[in-house]
Structures are given as C-alpha cells and as structure tokens.
Design an enzyme around this catalytic site. Structure first.
Site, mmCIF file in Angstrom:
data_model
loop_
_atom_site.group_PDB
_atom_site.id
_atom_site.type_symbol
_atom_site.label_atom_id
_atom_site.label_comp_id
_atom_site.label_asym_id
_atom_site.label_seq_id
_atom_site.Cartn_x
_atom_site.Cartn_y
_atom_site.Cartn_z
ATOM 1 N N LYS A 35 45.154 49.091 24.633
ATOM 2 C CA LYS A 35 44.202 49.175 25.762
ATOM 3 C C LYS A 35 44.149 47.827 26.486
ATOM 4 C CE LYS A 35 40.455 48.169 22.525
ATOM 5 N NZ LYS A 35 39.361 48.771 21.743
ATOM 6 N N TYR A 259 34.368 17.395 38.662
ATOM 7 C CA TYR A 259 33.134 17.867 39.298
ATOM 8 C C TYR A 259 31.912 17.434 38.511
ATOM 9 C CZ TYR A 259 35.510 21.005 42.560
ATOM 10 O OH TYR A 259 36.268 21.526 43.570
HETATM 11 C C1 LIG Z 1 39.802 48.532 20.361
HETATM 12 C C2 LIG Z 1 39.720 49.538 19.287
HETATM 13 C C3 LIG Z 1 40.418 49.361 18.086
HETATM 14 C C4 LIG Z 1 41.190 48.097 17.756
HETATM 15 O O1 LIG Z 1 40.293 47.113 17.317
HETATM 16 P P1 LIG Z 1 40.843 45.694 16.785
HETATM 17 O O2 LIG Z 1 39.637 45.007 16.276
HETATM 18 O O3 LIG Z 1 41.425 45.000 17.969
HETATM 19 O O4 LIG Z 1 41.845 45.996 15.752
HETATM 20 C C5 LIG Z 1 40.381 50.374 17.155
HETATM 21 N N1 LIG Z 1 39.669 51.510 17.379
HETATM 22 C C6 LIG Z 1 38.970 51.701 18.516
HETATM 23 C C7 LIG Z 1 38.209 52.971 18.692
HETATM 24 C C8 LIG Z 1 38.966 50.736 19.501
HETATM 25 O O5 LIG Z 1 38.277 50.946 20.624
#
Ligand SMILES: *Cc1c(COP(=O)(O)O)cnc(C)c1O
Length: 376
Positions: A35, A259
């Site tokens: 994702k 800055y």
């Molecule tokens: C993002 C996600 C994961 C992966 O989580 P990590 O901590 O990056 O391994 C797994 N399951 C679901 C439902 C997620 O949304």
C-alpha cells in the site's frame, strides 16, 4: 542535470527481507503489503524483487491495476475492501480479493451482479477498534456472506494493535479464537511485528497463520524500533535517500546559520549545504541531534533549521578525520551510502518523534526514485 536528491531502492535488500519473513513463518503464505505505493518505494521498483511473495496486499484499486499491468496474475487483496459498488465491478474484472469490514460492504455485495464468486476476507475487530465486526456479530455476518452466490470463499482476518507486546498478542489471539470457533476458512493475522517477534507463539498457541501480512519489514525498517532495531531483526534497508552538497560556507564564532538565526556558531567551522529539505519529505522537526552521512561514511550533525529545499550540516567531523569535502560530495540522509555504510531511517525518525514508516511513505513526489538494478 536534475537536483541531486534521489531515493535508491535496493533490490537485493527487498529479496533478503522477504526471505527472512519466509523463514520466520515457513508454513504461511505471504501477502507482501505494498500500500501507499509500496511504502514510498514505488510499486514498479519493488515488484520484481517481491514477486516471490504469494500475493500483494494494498488499498487502492489503481495500485492493483498497476500490478496487473506489470504482469502479476496471482492474488491481490484490498485491505480496506471496496468503497462503492463500482469497485466491486473492478474486483470482478481484475480478480481482486477484498476485505469486508462493515455492513455497507455486505449490502453492496448482496446486490452486486456477477457471474464469478468473490474471495472475501471477513475482518474481525479484535480490540483495536478501527475496522472490523465485533466478535458478537462476526458469525452472523459470516453466515450471511456464506449464503450469497456472489461470495465464493470466506477467509478470516484480524489485525494486531500492539504486536510488540506478548500479552496483547495473546489477548488478541484469544478474542480471535472465540469469535472464529468452528468457522472454516483460511486465517490471516500477522503484520511485520508479529511475524518477526511472535510467529513461534502463534504456532504454539495453535493458530496457524495461513496468510501473514508483512509490510514495513520488507522495506527494512523496524516494526518496533523503540525496542529492537532493524539490524537486530536482521533486516536490510530497502530505501536510501541520498543527495549532495551544493554549497560550503566558512563561518566564524558569532555567525548564525539558517532561518530564525537560532544556531549561533561558537567556533570557526565549515557548514555544508545539502540539497534536501522538508519539501522532499525530510522532517523539519529533527533537531541538531540528527546526523547525515557525508562522503559515504562520516557522520555529521545537522546545524540550523531544516528549510524547504535545503538543510545545513556541521562538517567538523570530516575535517577532524582529514577527509576533504567539496560541493558534489555525497550525502546520505538515511539508508545505505554508496560505500555501504548504514544510517537507519528509524534513527532519523526517532529524532523527529515519529517512526520509520512515516518517513519512507512521505518521500515527496519530486524526489527521483530508482532501483539499484537499473543503475547497475
Ligand atoms: C499496513 C497493514 C499491514 C502491514 O503492517 P506492517 O506493520 O507494515 O507490517 C498488515 N495488515 C494490515 C491490515 C495493514 O493495513
């Protein structure tokens, strides 16, 4: 020539991390979680290295389409399921499996016209109170889905809120166990933290995890950096953010840098100006405790506020070690330098009061991303 900032995606590191996950959960199939454009690594740059996974899990149908365009014919799971009825048509067309976590999605499925039954993952809210059905309603929803001709197969899914805590993992397992008792179907439970830290526990507790869902571990950051570094887990960084010095300033005691003129120089020193700022995704809140790697190996502290397109570093450590630096010198903001030295993204994140996940996802659009396979 374009601005020198760029992110390098390490093909072999992705493969190594996937192998490590496989070795931790040898009897599970693996959803590689890609994702958010593969946690900022770009799907097209991780796809080939991760195609040894059994499936890809993500949220956006556009990203699923990209995987199909890249030639992936295997399973793809939508972790938040569909958002409107048209999405179900795309699921049918692209062969996407999808999570069902709310009543609206159940309704959409019930009225969806399809020849081909869908593979759904029914999500249980096991205590995180984000997505999923309550344990009390879970079985009745399962029964409704099971009666629909639109549904071919139902798998059972939940998510851990605190994978770093053994007692919380056990508690969540017990909720899951009760809610899913006697229900057939494959199970999917573990994120990176549970795969790396508790896969033995799941086996002992009699919870074979049919489909683990690692994300951050594949990219080589720690799911629990406060307690255990990526290196301690045996992970390799899959993303290196690198740039160059674009100016050098000789400053004297009493001069100020950046800055707000907050940083007052106390002795003669040399400041390096790096082509990297918060508009590239580098966190402005990091204090001067944060360091970067100059010339591939010398840690130098940030000096002065991070601005939109630049940040300034104290080059004293380079001079102290007799390493000459000039405009064009390599700067590694996190990941691995071209000399192979590491500066963990989790370390930078800690200075920014956040986690490696956030930094890797926040690399800005304007930063060039390239795979080290393409660079050679
Ligand atoms: C993002 C996600 C994961 C992966 O989580 P990590 O901590 O990056 O391994 C797994 N399951 C679901 C439902 C997620 O949304």
């Amino acid at each position: 020539m374009s601005r020198p900032i760029h992110a390098v995606i390490h093909y072999a590191a992705l493969q190594h991390n996937l192998k490590l996950v496989n070795s931790k959960a040898p009897s599970s199939r693996v959803w590689a979680v890609v994702k958010a454009n593969a946690y900022g690594h770009c799907i097209e740059h991780v796809f080939d290295a991760l195609r040894g996974a059994d499936g890809f899990a993500l949220l956006d149908i556009a990203e699923a389409e990209k995987l199909r365009d890249l030639g992936w014919r295997g399973p793809i799971l939508l972790l938040e399921g569909v958002f409107d009825p048209r999405d179900l048509e795309l699921c049918s067309r692209l062969g996407l499996w999808h999570t069902v976590h709310n009543e609206a999605q159940v309704q959409m499925l019930a009225t969806h016209k399809t020849q081909q039954g869908h593979r759904v993952f029914l999500k249980l809210n096991s205590g995180m109170n984000r997505l999923g059905f309550d344990p009390i309603r879970y079985k009745s929803i399962w029964t409704r889905l099971n009666a629909m001709h639109q549904v071919e197969e139902i798998s059972l899914l939940t998510h851990f809120a605190r994978s770093e805590s053994t007692s919380d993992v056990l508690q969540t397992l017990s909720v899951f166990k009760h809610a899913t008792q006697d229900l057939p179907g494959e199970r999917s439970l573990s994120n990176s933290g549970v795969v790396l830290g508790h896969s033995d526990l799941l086996a002992v507790e009699g919870f074979p995890d049919d489909w683990v869902r690692p994300g951050v571990a594949l990219y080589g950051a720690s799911p629990d950096a406060q307690h255990k570094s990526a290196k301690d887990w045996g992970l390799l960084p899959a993303q290196s953010l690198r740039s160059q010095l674009i100016a050098i300033q000789q400053v004297q005691a009493g001069d100020r840098v950046g800055y707000g003129a907050e940083h007052v120089v106390t002795k003669d020193m040399v400041i390096g100006v790096v082509a990297c700022g918060y508009a590239d995704g580098f966190p402005r809140v990091v204090g001067s405790a944060a360091q970067v790697l100059i010339q591939g190996r010398i840690r130098c502290p940030i000096f002065g506020r991070v601005s939109m397109d630049m940040l300034t570093v104290d080059l004293t450590p380079c001079l102290a070690q007799g390493v000459p630096v000039d405009v064009g010198a390599e700067v590694t903001l996190w990941g691995k330098s071209s000399e192979g030295m590491e500066l963990s993204i989790d370390e930078v994140a800690a200075h920014a009061g956040t986690i490696g996940y956030e930094l890797m996802c926040a690399v800005a659009q304007r930063v060039r991303v390239q795979s080290d396979v393409d660079i050679g």
